[in-house]
Design an enzyme around this catalytic site. Structure first.
Site, PDB file in Angstrom:
ATOM      1  N   ASP A 115      15.277  56.909  24.268  1.00  0.00           N
ATOM      2  CA  ASP A 115      15.547  56.068  22.908  1.00  0.00           C
ATOM      3  C   ASP A 115      14.935  56.603  21.692  1.00  0.00           C
ATOM      4  O   ASP A 115      15.472  56.575  20.537  1.00  0.00           O
ATOM      5  CB  ASP A 115      15.162  54.661  23.057  1.00  0.00           C
ATOM      6  N   HIS A 116      13.854  57.398  21.838  1.00  0.00           N
ATOM      7  CA  HIS A 116      13.039  57.532  20.678  1.00  0.00           C
ATOM      8  C   HIS A 116      13.513  58.963  19.939  1.00  0.00           C
ATOM      9  O   HIS A 116      13.261  59.093  18.910  1.00  0.00           O
ATOM     10  CB  HIS A 116      11.824  57.945  20.981  1.00  0.00           C
ATOM     11  N   ASP A 180       4.209  52.633  25.712  1.00  0.00           N
ATOM     12  CA  ASP A 180       4.687  52.154  24.552  1.00  0.00           C
ATOM     13  C   ASP A 180       4.095  50.657  24.082  1.00  0.00           C
ATOM     14  O   ASP A 180       3.987  49.717  24.730  1.00  0.00           O
ATOM     15  CB  ASP A 180       6.190  52.026  24.519  1.00  0.00           C
ATOM     16  N   ARG A 468       6.930  47.902  12.295  1.00  0.00           N
ATOM     17  CA  ARG A 468       5.747  48.505  11.835  1.00  0.00           C
ATOM     18  C   ARG A 468       6.240  49.196  10.578  1.00  0.00           C
ATOM     19  O   ARG A 468       7.431  49.435  10.297  1.00  0.00           O
ATOM     20  CB  ARG A 468       5.537  49.557  12.558  1.00  0.00           C
ATOM     21  N   SER A 663       0.349  52.783  17.650  1.00  0.00           N
ATOM     22  CA  SER A 663       1.122  53.227  19.269  1.00  0.00           C
ATOM     23  C   SER A 663       0.116  53.410  20.497  1.00  0.00           C
ATOM     24  O   SER A 663      -0.966  53.696  20.300  1.00  0.00           O
ATOM     25  CB  SER A 663       1.862  54.512  18.742  1.00  0.00           C
ATOM     26  N   ARG A 665       0.720  56.207  21.766  1.00  0.00           N
ATOM     27  CA  ARG A 665       0.793  57.675  22.065  1.00  0.00           C
ATOM     28  C   ARG A 665      -0.601  58.240  22.534  1.00  0.00           C
ATOM     29  O   ARG A 665      -1.594  58.378  21.550  1.00  0.00           O
ATOM     30  CB  ARG A 665       1.745  58.366  20.989  1.00  0.00           C
TER      31      ARG A 665
HETATM   32  C1  MIC Z   1       5.969  53.290  18.201  1.00  0.00           C
HETATM   33  O1  MIC Z   1       6.420  52.247  17.725  1.00  0.00           O
HETATM   34  O2  MIC Z   1       5.089  53.463  17.349  1.00  0.00           O
HETATM   35  C2  MIC Z   1       6.356  53.943  19.172  1.00  0.00           C
HETATM   36  C3  MIC Z   1       6.918  55.352  18.667  1.00  0.00           C
HETATM   37  O3  MIC Z   1       7.296  53.173  20.010  1.00  0.00           O
HETATM   38  C4  MIC Z   1       5.209  54.371  20.059  1.00  0.00           C
HETATM   39  C5  MIC Z   1       5.185  55.087  21.098  1.00  0.00           C
HETATM   40  C6  MIC Z   1       5.297  56.356  20.813  1.00  0.00           C
HETATM   41  O4  MIC Z   1       4.447  57.001  19.972  1.00  0.00           O
HETATM   42  O5  MIC Z   1       5.780  57.297  21.412  1.00  0.00           O
HETATM   43  C7  MIC Z   1       4.501  53.021  20.627  1.00  0.00           C
HETATM   44  O6  MIC Z   1       4.678  51.975  19.962  1.00  0.00           O
HETATM   45  O7  MIC Z   1       3.597  52.875  21.452  1.00  0.00           O
HETATM   46 FE1  SF4 Z   2      11.330  52.199  19.093  1.00  0.00          FE
HETATM   47 FE2  SF4 Z   2       8.799  51.717  18.801  1.00  0.00          FE
HETATM   48 FE3  SF4 Z   2      10.655  51.112  16.861  1.00  0.00          FE
HETATM   49 FE4  SF4 Z   2      10.506  49.636  19.005  1.00  0.00          FE
HETATM   50  S1  SF4 Z   2       8.884  49.827  17.620  1.00  0.00           S
HETATM   51  S2  SF4 Z   2      12.435  50.517  18.170  1.00  0.00           S
HETATM   52  S3  SF4 Z   2       9.871  51.127  20.603  1.00  0.00           S
HETATM   53  S4  SF4 Z   2       9.872  53.064  17.613  1.00  0.00           S
END
Ligand code: MIC
Ligand code: SF4
Length: 775
Positions: A115-116, A180, A468, A663, A665
């Site tokens: 999805d990313h 995630d 976010r 995140s 990550r």
């Molecule tokens: C996000 O919303 O920042 C992400 C991308 O979903 C991350 C995961 C990532 O860094 O791949 C998260 O929320 O953990």
């Molecule tokens: Fe994707 Fe993270 Fe955004 Fe949710 S918050 S839509 S998991 S990037």
């Protein structure tokens, strides 16, 4: 081999009823069959009525029935989660690590969701095709490694991990972890679902226990009922304003009260989802009718029946909810009937402004009030209900002769939602309003948005229904002010093109010059005709995957097999340099940016070139410019760190409050580690990041006295004086040798337990598994 995509199909084709397969039914039965007895054991050891959170935690102890009471905020406890979920951007690293663990199959049901990596540019079909060709190597890797190790694989286009999990896997009273931070979304279906780094996921998939410090408990009592323009999103926007981005750290938030029961299941999901933004370990709600309705509507009547059979155990005890102050560490009460729609932002999700105050706040802060783009969707807000309510506003655009003043886009959360809303006419309604429908993916939420003109870096305002809004996150422009709102308010503000438009009181001028008012949004919680999809996008793994080959080309720029990090030499670290002293907010987006960098998530050395480039250097106020003490010149952070590594000079990174917020990550921990940084010293950490650092063999330290942050100078030399006696609950000491030759010693704290110190000594937790030292 190529990965087939879930092709969007027209609803007039013959429908295949694809929602009938219930995943994990045997596992759920097993969890429920031991649930009552384990709850009883927990009541006995704690000697008190239980919150739902405690019930779920105590029924998932690695060691079986509870024998002792755990101390909240203190005890490290081993848990046995029921399942694991991973998204493509983090799964690469999680599975590269899993490959090294020497296991044949995952020990618990696990899934990967693509999805990313899909960029939102022109619209879903084209964008999906482009993503597929650009990321084919990575998708193939994920598809084949999933096939090999028994992991369910959700193809690109199937949807966003958390929406797909809610629709297919989440179940009341269950415990899951996911790579995630928004894994917490599944709290909407009564789970304890927690975001972790890939190394934690690997442990559980490898059949090991998962360790967590027993959380503290925040109870949020919801009274009244939402009405008019308010939605579930406004509950969490308000909570974020109260608790701030770190108010939930170390805590699980449990919602209860008649207001909680009046919310839809997906609305509860929205609230839990954004619990990540207050730093909470997770959030949850007790099982109720809304969850039962959702389970049945998403084709899982068997799960609903099973849950009904142990219903009283799947919520907090009556005494707890009657006297919450006695049982929670903190209690907050919110009356839904009095709630106002909120807009949170810019740059931080906890800057909460009720819509009625926006005029004065925007003027005071000089925020541009023209809304350029409204975006709805993301894992936070892409339920059927969200889309239906937004569509009820889009309908009024035509009916009332309005012309939307801002661009508008939708990213549906899953193919099931997309297919169903198309069938029910909502996509047509949005199209009539001039909207763009992007692929079922993260898209603009994670900076995968080819926004025209973003490179000009102009100051501008956007509103979205995501979770976010850190600087540069959506379009890479540090001057974009992103405000988070409900999908309904986002739609209204996109129509008005004005951040200060209050739909409750204000009118708009239509194309005929008339004053018109928008009617409050309405929409069904669940589709009356049921959910459907032609191809939800699932690929089951091979029964026996031992013959499946997983190839990683040695010259790949996207994937790289992991080499073990070196172990600790048993000496104090001396002569260390300060790579950077980060000023203010330093989220995982600042440490390891997403957007265009997502392509390197499977290649540690390549992605390390973005290490800390978003952090602000305290000493010169600049981003990606730090002093190289070997030459005296200022250069980019990754370059300077590579120079230190080459010269064998140890370094540390200094940071402010809530370092690593955002995140899950683990790249944000692995990259500095890979580049040779030895310690991260900050005022405070976000939970997941702190654990990620520990797992990767890094020193995660906090100032015993926060004011000592000010003592660190740019040209300091830093010596550890007592690392050789590193032990649990014992502060360490650092000698700062300033440029003028003066010295001072500061104390630093850590939260390592004995096991975690072993990770540090071994150079990372994975090294212990590699050596067969952990079973
Ligand atoms: C996000 O919303 O920042 C992400 C991308 O979903 C991350 C995961 C990532 O860094 O791949 C998260 O929320 O953990
Ligand atoms: Fe994707 Fe993270 Fe955004 Fe949710 S918050 S839509 S998991 S990037």
């Amino acid at each position: 081999m190529t990965v087939e995509i879930a092709v969007h199909s027209r609803p007039n084709k013959k429908l295949l009823i694809t929602m009938s397969k219930v995943f994990d039914l045997d596992m759920i039965k097993a969890v429920y069959s031991r649930f009552p007895q384990r709850v009883e054991a927990a009541r006995n050891v704690t000697g008190k009525p239980l919150t739902l959170t405690e019930k779920i935690l105590y029924t998932h102890l690695w060691s079986g029935d509870a024998k002792t009471a755990s101390e909240r905020g203190k005890s490290y406890v081993d848990f046995a989660p029921d399942r694991v979920a991973m998204q493509d951007a983090t799964a690469q690293m999680a599975l590269l690590q899993f490959m090294q663990a020497g296991r044949k199959k995952v020990a618990v049901p696990s899934t990967v969701h693509c999805d990313h990596l899909i960029q939102a540019r022109v619209g879903s079909t084209q964008d999906l095709t482009d993503a597929l060709s650009k990321n084919n190597e990575v998708f193939n890797f994920l598809s084949s490694i999933s096939n090999k190790y028994g992991i369910g694989f959700w193809k690109p286009g199937a949807g966003i991990i958390h929406q797909v999990v809610l629709e297919n896997y989440a179940f009341p009273g269950g415990m899951m972890i996911g790579t995630d931070s928004h894994t917490v979304n599944a709290g909407g279906l009564g789970m304890v679902a927690i975001g972790v780094g890939g190394a934690d996921a690997m442990d559980v998939m490898a059949g090991m226990a998962w360790e967590l410090k027993f959380p503290k408990l925040i109870g949020i009592k919801l009274t009244g009922k939402l009405n008019g323009w308010c939605s579930a999103k406004d509950v969490i926007l308000k909570v974020a304003g109260i608790l701030t981005v770190k108010g939930g750290t170390g805590c699980i938030v449990e919602y209860f009260g008649e207001g909680a029961q009046s919310l839809s299941c997906t609305g509860k999901g929205t609230i839990c989802n954004m619990g990540a933004e207050i730093g909470a370990t997770t959030s949850t709600f007790g099982y109720d009718d809304s969850m039962e309705r959702y389970l049945r509507s998403t084709g899982r009547p068997e799960v609903a029946d099973l849950a009904n059979a142990i219903r009283e155990h799947l919520t907090g005890d009556t005494e707890v909810y009657a006297n919450p102050e006695k049982y929670f560490d903190q209690v907050i009460e919110i009356n839904l009937s009095e709630l106002e729609p909120h807009l949170n932002g810019p740059f931080t999700p906890d800057l909460a402004t009720p819509i009625s105050k926006m005029k004065e706040e925007a003027a005071k802060n000089n925020w541009p009030t023209k809304v350029e783009v409204g975006l709805i969707g993301s894992c936070t807000n892409s339920s059927y209900e969200d889309i239906a309510r937004s569509a009820s506003l889009a309908k009024q655009v035509i009916a009332k002769n309005l012309k939307p003043k801002a661009e508008f886009s939708i990213t549906p959360g899953s193919e099931v939602v997309r297919y169903t809303i198309e069938r029910d006419g909502f996509i047509d309604t949005f199209n009539e309003m001039g909207a763009t429908v992007y692929a079922n993916a993260c898209g603009p939420c994670i900076g995968m948005w080819a926004r025209v003109g973003a490179e000009k870096k102009e100051k501008n305002t956007i509103v979205h229904s995501f979770n976010r809004n850190f600087q540069s996150r959506n379009d890479g422009n540090p001057n974009t002010l992103a405000f988070v709102a409900s999908p309904e308010l986002t739609t209204a503000l996109a129509i008005a093109g004005d951040l200060t438009f209050n739909p409750i009181t204000d009118t708009l001028v239509n194309e005929k010059g008339e004053q018109v008012k928008l009617d409050p949004p309405t929409g069904d919680e669940l589709p009356t005709k049921g959910f459907d999809a032609k191809d939800p996008g699932y690929q089951a793994p091979a029964e026996d995957g031992s013959a499946v080959e997983v190839n990683v080309a040695s010259d790949s720029e996207r994937l790289q097999l992991l080499a073990p990090f070196s172990d600790w030499d048993g000496q104090n670290i001396t002569g260390a340099r300060v790579l950077i002293k980060a000023k203010g907010k330093c989220t995982t987006d600042h440490i390891s940016m997403a957007g265009q960098w997502l392509r390197f998530r499977g290649h540690l050395d390549n992605i390390a070139n973005n290490t800390l480039i978003g952090a602000t250097n305290f000493f010169n106020g600049a981003q990606n410019s730090v002093k190289n003490q070997l030459t005296g010149a200022y250069d980019e952070v990754p370059k300077v760190q590579r120079a230190y590594k080459a010269a064998g000079v140890p370094t540390l990174v200094v940071g402010d409050q809530n370092y690593g917020e955002g995140s899950s990550r683990e790249h944000a921990a692995m990259q500095p580690r890979h580049l040779g940084v030895r310690a991260i010293l900050v005022k405070s950490f976000a939970r997941i990041h702190e654990t990620n650092l520990k797992k990767q063999g890094m020193l995660a330290l906090t100032f015993s006295n926060e004011a000592d942050y000010d003592k660190i100078q740019e040209n300091d030399m830093v010596n550890f004086t007592d690392l050789v006696s590193f032990a649990p609950e014992k502060p360490l000491h650092l000698e700062l040798v300033h440029e003028d030759g003066s010295k001072e010693t500061i104390a630093v704290n850590h939260t390592y337990n004995a096991q975690q110190i072993e990770w540090f000594k071994a150079g990372g937790a994975l090294n212990l598994i590699r050596k067969g030292l952990v079973q």
